[in-house]
Enzyme design. Structure first.
Site, PDB file in Angstrom:
ATOM      1  N   ASN A   1       4.211  -5.493   8.225  1.00  0.00           N
ATOM      2  CA  ASN A   1       3.287  -5.336   7.097  1.00  0.00           C
ATOM      3  C   ASN A   1       3.297  -6.634   6.295  1.00  0.00           C
ATOM      4  OD1 ASN A   1       1.990  -4.611   4.720  1.00  0.00           O
ATOM      5  ND2 ASN A   1       3.642  -3.273   3.990  1.00  0.00           N
ATOM      6  N   TRP A   2       2.210  -7.384   6.407  1.00  0.00           N
ATOM      7  CA  TRP A   2       2.159  -8.688   5.724  1.00  0.00           C
ATOM      8  C   TRP A   2       1.947  -8.544   4.222  1.00  0.00           C
ATOM      9  CZ3 TRP A   2      -1.356 -12.514   9.020  1.00  0.00           C
ATOM     10  CH2 TRP A   2      -0.766 -12.682  10.282  1.00  0.00           C
ATOM     11  N   LYS A   3       1.590  -7.353   3.760  1.00  0.00           N
ATOM     12  CA  LYS A   3       1.239  -7.140   2.339  1.00  0.00           C
ATOM     13  C   LYS A   3       0.152  -8.156   1.947  1.00  0.00           C
ATOM     14  CE  LYS A   3       5.774  -5.269   1.743  1.00  0.00           C
ATOM     15  NZ  LYS A   3       6.880  -4.919   0.859  1.00  0.00           N
TER      16      LYS A   3
ATOM     17  N   HIS B   1       2.103   3.666   1.033  1.00  0.00           N
ATOM     18  CA  HIS B   1       3.210   2.714   0.861  1.00  0.00           C
ATOM     19  C   HIS B   1       3.691   2.791  -0.591  1.00  0.00           C
ATOM     20  CE1 HIS B   1       5.345  -1.074   0.437  1.00  0.00           C
ATOM     21  NE2 HIS B   1       5.486  -1.065   1.745  1.00  0.00           N
TER      22      HIS B   1
ATOM     23  N   GLU C   1       4.365   0.640  -2.686  1.00  0.00           N
ATOM     24  CA  GLU C   1       3.653  -0.248  -3.623  1.00  0.00           C
ATOM     25  C   GLU C   1       2.323   0.369  -4.032  1.00  0.00           C
ATOM     26  OE1 GLU C   1       3.959  -3.762  -1.165  1.00  0.00           O
ATOM     27  OE2 GLU C   1       6.121  -3.764  -1.555  1.00  0.00           O
TER      28      GLU C   1
ATOM     29  N   GLU D   1      11.031   4.597   3.794  1.00  0.00           N
ATOM     30  CA  GLU D   1      11.313   3.320   3.146  1.00  0.00           C
ATOM     31  C   GLU D   1      11.887   3.583   1.756  1.00  0.00           C
ATOM     32  OE1 GLU D   1       8.736  -0.063   4.771  1.00  0.00           O
ATOM     33  OE2 GLU D   1       7.484   1.018   3.366  1.00  0.00           O
TER      34      GLU D   1
ATOM     35  N   GLY E   1      12.063  -5.250  -0.111  1.00  0.00           N
ATOM     36  CA  GLY E   1      11.993  -6.598  -0.658  1.00  0.00           C
ATOM     37  C   GLY E   1      13.205  -7.004  -1.476  1.00  0.00           C
TER      38      GLY E   1
ATOM     39  N   SER F   1      13.879  -4.119   3.883  1.00  0.00           N
ATOM     40  CA  SER F   1      14.769  -5.254   4.160  1.00  0.00           C
ATOM     41  C   SER F   1      15.338  -5.242   5.573  1.00  0.00           C
ATOM     42  CB  SER F   1      15.896  -5.334   3.116  1.00  0.00           C
ATOM     43  OG  SER F   1      15.349  -5.568   1.837  1.00  0.00           O
TER      44      SER F   1
ATOM     45  N   GLY G   1       8.529  -5.860   6.306  1.00  0.00           N
ATOM     46  CA  GLY G   1       7.728  -6.609   5.342  1.00  0.00           C
ATOM     47  C   GLY G   1       8.014  -8.095   5.473  1.00  0.00           C
ATOM     48  N   GLY G   2       8.866  -8.614   4.571  1.00  0.00           N
ATOM     49  CA  GLY G   2       9.138 -10.056   4.509  1.00  0.00           C
ATOM     50  C   GLY G   2       9.436 -10.702   5.853  1.00  0.00           C
TER      51      GLY G   2
HETATM   52  P1  PGA Z   1      10.567  -5.531   3.283  1.00  0.00           P
HETATM   53  O1  PGA Z   1       9.294  -4.568   3.114  1.00  0.00           O
HETATM   54  O2  PGA Z   1      10.912  -5.565   4.744  1.00  0.00           O
HETATM   55  O3  PGA Z   1      10.133  -6.871   2.751  1.00  0.00           O
HETATM   56  O4  PGA Z   1      11.665  -4.932   2.474  1.00  0.00           O
HETATM   57  C1  PGA Z   1       9.136  -3.412   3.869  1.00  0.00           C
HETATM   58  C2  PGA Z   1       7.844  -2.722   3.492  1.00  0.00           C
HETATM   59  O5  PGA Z   1       7.512  -2.682   2.306  1.00  0.00           O
HETATM   60  O6  PGA Z   1       7.122  -2.191   4.359  1.00  0.00           O
END
Ligand code: PGA
Length: 252
Positions: free
Chosen positions: A9-11, A95, A97, A167, A173, A211, A232-233
């Site tokens: 997930n590149w966000k 998600h 966020e 998650e 993050g 993470s 994510g990251g």
């Molecule tokens: P992260 O994000 O790997 O940067 O913690 C995961 C996500 O939000 O899908």
């Protein structure tokens, strides 16, 4: 057999240049993965075409969000029908966020899930507790309620188009990951909730997110109820992302 999935997930990150370089690398490496893992890239919607072109069918593509309508006067929104039309197979729904920044509720998640599966796409439905909820001993009940409400509109024939991503909000993050044991315990709990809902729980893929990195993926992915990861990251680094895909045990 449950699908094994590693989804990036590149966000709101990336560029046309990243789409070319990162997806180019992933495309070249994905063919040599011999553990049956399905690699999914979920870029900002505006780069979906670039990613699809670069991926040449080696990876699946998803969209990070859709609106709760299929068309109409909703400036700025895109629909699951459009995601399908553009060549996507997956849609992230709920998600954390989206829940925390944009106020998405379980009811809204349920509406979106219904539209996504009606379009024939697979919804990756995200659930997870906050740190406060975990510290108050509420993690399992919060996640269980998110699963029950968010998936309340799924009918019996549509479970094949459902993936759940656990998650924990405090792990996203932050560099903090749930231990493999804690993640496994929550995944087992989600699977039993799905069973109680009448879903074919043993066939539904459950991903862990928060993470995930190359150095913790192997431990997480070796747990029996963890069928992959939502990254994510680390998905913005081509080599790290492919390393995570490789850590999937071939036998599970
Ligand atoms: P992260 O994000 O790997 O940067 O913690 C995961 C996500 O939000 O899908």
């Amino acid at each position: 057999m449950r699908r094994k999935i590693v989804a990036g997930n590149w966000k709101m990150n990336g560029s046309k240049d990243l789409s070319e370089k990162l997806v180019g690398y992933v495309q070249a490496e994905a063919g040599s993965l011999d553990n049956g893992v399905e690699v999914v890239i979920i870029p900002p919607a505006i780069y979906i075409r670039d990613v699809l072109k670069q991926a040449e069918g080696a990876v699946s593509v998803g969209v990070q969000n859709v609106g709760q309508w299929q068309s109409g006067a909703y400036t700025g929104e895109i629909s699951s029908e459009m995601a399908k039309d553009a060549g996507c197979d997956y849609v992230l729904v709920g998600h954390s966020e989206r829940r925390q920044i944009f106020g998405e509720t379980d009811e809204l998640v349920a509406e979106k899930v219904a539209l996504v599966v009606a379009s024939g796409l697979t919804a990756i439905v995200c659930v997870g507790e906050t740190l406060e909820e975990r510290e108050s001993g509420l993690a399992e009940s919060v996640v269980s309620s998110q699963v029950r409400l968010g998936l309340s509109a799924v009918s019996s024939g549509d479970w094949k188009n459902i993936v759940v991503a656990y998650e924990p909000v405090w792990a996203i993050g932050t560099g903090k990951t749930a231990t493999a044991e804690d993640a496994q315990a929550m995944h087992a709990s989600i699977r039993s909730v799905l069973k109680e809902m009448g879903a074919p729980a043993e066939e539904i893929s459950l991903l862990y997110g928060g993470s995930v990195k190359a150095d913790n993926a192997a431990a997480l992915f070796s747990e029996s109820d963890i069928d992959g990861g939502l990254i994510g990251g680390a998905s913005l680094d081509a080599k790290e992302f492919i390393s995570i895909c490789r850590y999937f045990p071939a036998s599970s």
